[in-house]
Design an enzyme around this catalytic site. Structure first.
Site, PDB file in Angstrom:
ATOM      1  CG  HIS A  99      37.054  17.438 -53.787  1.00 48.22           C
ATOM      2  ND1 HIS A  99      37.665  17.111 -52.743  1.00 48.22           N
ATOM      3  CD2 HIS A  99      36.152  16.378 -54.020  1.00 48.22           C
ATOM      4  CE1 HIS A  99      37.253  16.111 -52.055  1.00 48.22           C
ATOM      5  NE2 HIS A  99      36.461  15.714 -53.109  1.00 48.22           N
ATOM      6  CD  GLU A 100      34.032  15.596 -57.397  1.00 51.43           C
ATOM      7  OE1 GLU A 100      34.537  14.349 -57.626  1.00 51.43           O
ATOM      8  OE2 GLU A 100      33.603  15.806 -56.356  1.00 51.43           O
ATOM      9  CG  HIS A 103      37.721  11.956 -56.003  1.00 53.38           C
ATOM     10  ND1 HIS A 103      38.395  11.585 -54.790  1.00 53.38           N
ATOM     11  CD2 HIS A 103      36.655  12.743 -55.398  1.00 53.38           C
ATOM     12  CE1 HIS A 103      37.439  11.987 -53.971  1.00 53.38           C
ATOM     13  NE2 HIS A 103      36.590  12.573 -54.169  1.00 53.38           N
TER      14      HIS A 103
END
Length: 233
Positions: A99-100, A103
């Protein structure tokens, strides 16, 4: 303010949703922290592999103190993972790290909602500090334009929460796609990651609901004092 039942009427739904989201994410992270990744790959290794696959070798990955403190720093191009995610070869760690990494990919591709959120962060921080003072000063001095300025600035928190939603949902979608494309997780693993990230998504939804609740409370309070009518005159 906190003694006013109307405050809790407006803000309560967001707070309850936030408690539900926190309980759900802690439960799912704890559950899938016990499920190992098929190849024994840690969260840090997942992030590195996904970033390298996107040509983002320049982005550093660092461990950071705290629980669920994982985040991507777009200004310094650093992906920071909590130690439980950084060092752990689990489904939960893989999902959070991916998920990071999502980003970081957004940043590299100039994903507009993320750019907008990064831009408004300092503005929201400033607005949140001065809004209460302007609101109270306007009421005390009987200056409705000043009170309304405070109300409008209160709305910046809702704007930030609203912009955050597509940023987080898109990062989760990218995470699952990258994990599948790189062969890190199979269909069952992706489904488990989805449960972790879906639980996390509710925290952002609750933040938006809470922010709009606070904003509506101040607007209601202003109109109940006759400020709305006076402002229109």
């Amino acid at each position: 303010m906190f003694e006013d039942p109307l405050f809790w009427l407006f803000v309560g739904p967001g707070l309850l949703l936030g408690l539900y989201a926190q309980a759900r994410i802690k439960s799912n992270v704890a559950k899938y922290s016990q499920v190992p990744t098929p190849s024994g790959i840690t969260g840090a290794e997942v992030a590195r592999r996904l970033l390298d696959a996107k040509g983002l070798q320049d982005i550093r990955i660092e461990p950071v103190e705290g629980e669920l403190s994982d985040h991507y720093d777009p200004r310094n191009k650093v992906l920071r993972l909590s130690q439980k995610v950084f060092y752990t070869p689990s489904i939960a760690a893989a999902g959070i790290a991916a998920h990071e990494a999502g980003h970081a990919v957004q940043d590299a591709k100039d994903y507009f909602p993320m750019e907008a959120r990064t831009f408004v962060v300092p503005l929201v921080q400033l607005a949140s500090k001065i809004a209460p003072w302007l609101f109270v000063a306007g009421l005390v001095l009987g200056m409705n334009w000043l009170t309304w300025t405070g109300v409008i600035l209160f709305g910046s928190s809702f704007l930030f929460a609203l912009i955050t939603l597509p940023v987080e949902f898109n990062a989760s979608a990218r995470a699952k796609e990258l994990l599948a494309r790189q062969g890190i997780l199979g269909p069952d693993g992706i489904e488990q990651v989805d449960q972790v990230l879906d639980a996390a998504a509710w925290t952002y939804v609750s933040a938006a609901v809470s922010a709009v609740g606070v904003w509506l409370f101040y607007i209601f309070m202003l109109f109940s004092r006759g400020g709305g009518a006076s402002a229109r005159r």
